[in-house]
Design an enzyme around this catalytic site. Structure first.
Site: not given
Length: 216
Positions: A93, A151, A181-183
């Protein structure tokens, strides 16, 4: 657990309020010419915390995408949270994506594990093992185990999760949020069939990520 999300996620309300107050104060003192960057910042903060409703597919064996973003991994990997070999699908993301997480399947939460860690670029593979993360292991009614891992990324420094072990989850139900901002990594049983490919843009809940295998 039914965590109520309005169209603007409540995780963002304090940030939106602060940005709005700052923009208003600067506008009052210096006019629009001085305040426009702060109004622009307010618009960015509002769009970041948007959390729109989504259509939810009803296909019985479908695993739904848990987050908006782009597919950065589709591979066989070890699932350290359920101690098994699995199909791993990862969604990255960026700061312009919706950042709420939604359950990929119907089921019961078996465990929730939080791990402190680094804040590397979430698009990197090593972020899965080294970054701050929170794993939710879900058991479906048909006996499949699905692991969803939030994450943190280079900018994201706060993982929020609203479910606990023993609680039910419904597909598409909002259960968490990662700021800026991530995963999300999803681990699926061997034999699952991926329905997405690397580089593909996906949407939370409305994109089918994979299909679970039939139980023997």
């Amino acid at each position: 657990m039914n965590y109520p999300h309005p169209i603007i996620a409540r995780e963002g309300w304090p940030f939106i309020a602060i940005a709005a107050v700052v923009a208003l104060l600067i506008h009052a003192v210096g006019g629009f010419g001085l305040a426009w960057p702060f109004w622009l910042l307010l618009v960015f903060v509002v769009q970041f915390f948007r959390d729109p409703p989504r259509a939810i597919p009803t296909q019985a064996n479908a695993v739904l995408c848990p987050a908006d973003g782009r597919i950065v991994a589709v591979e066989t990997a070890h699932d350290p949270y359920a101690n098994r070999e699995a199909l791993k699908i990862s969604v990255f993301m960026n700061v312009f994506n919706v950042h709420s997480q939604r359950s990929p399947v119907d089921g019961a939460v078996q465990k929730v594990e939080y791990f402190p860690g680094a804040f590397l670029n979430a698009a990197l593979d090593k972020a899965s093992a080294e970054n701050e993360r929170n794993a939710v292991v879900i058991q479906t009614g048909s006996g499949h185990t699905v692991t969803a891992v939030q994450i943190a990324g280079l900018v994201a420094r706060r993982i929020l999760c609203y479910v606990r072990a023993g609680e039910p989850l419904s597909r598409g139900q909002r259960y968490g949020f990662i700021r800026f901002g991530s995963r999300v990594d999803v681990y699926l049983p061997k034999g699952s069939r991926a329905r997405v490919s690397i580089g593909e843009k996906v949407s939370a809940s409305s994109t089918i990520l994979a299909e679970l295998p039939e139980q023997q």
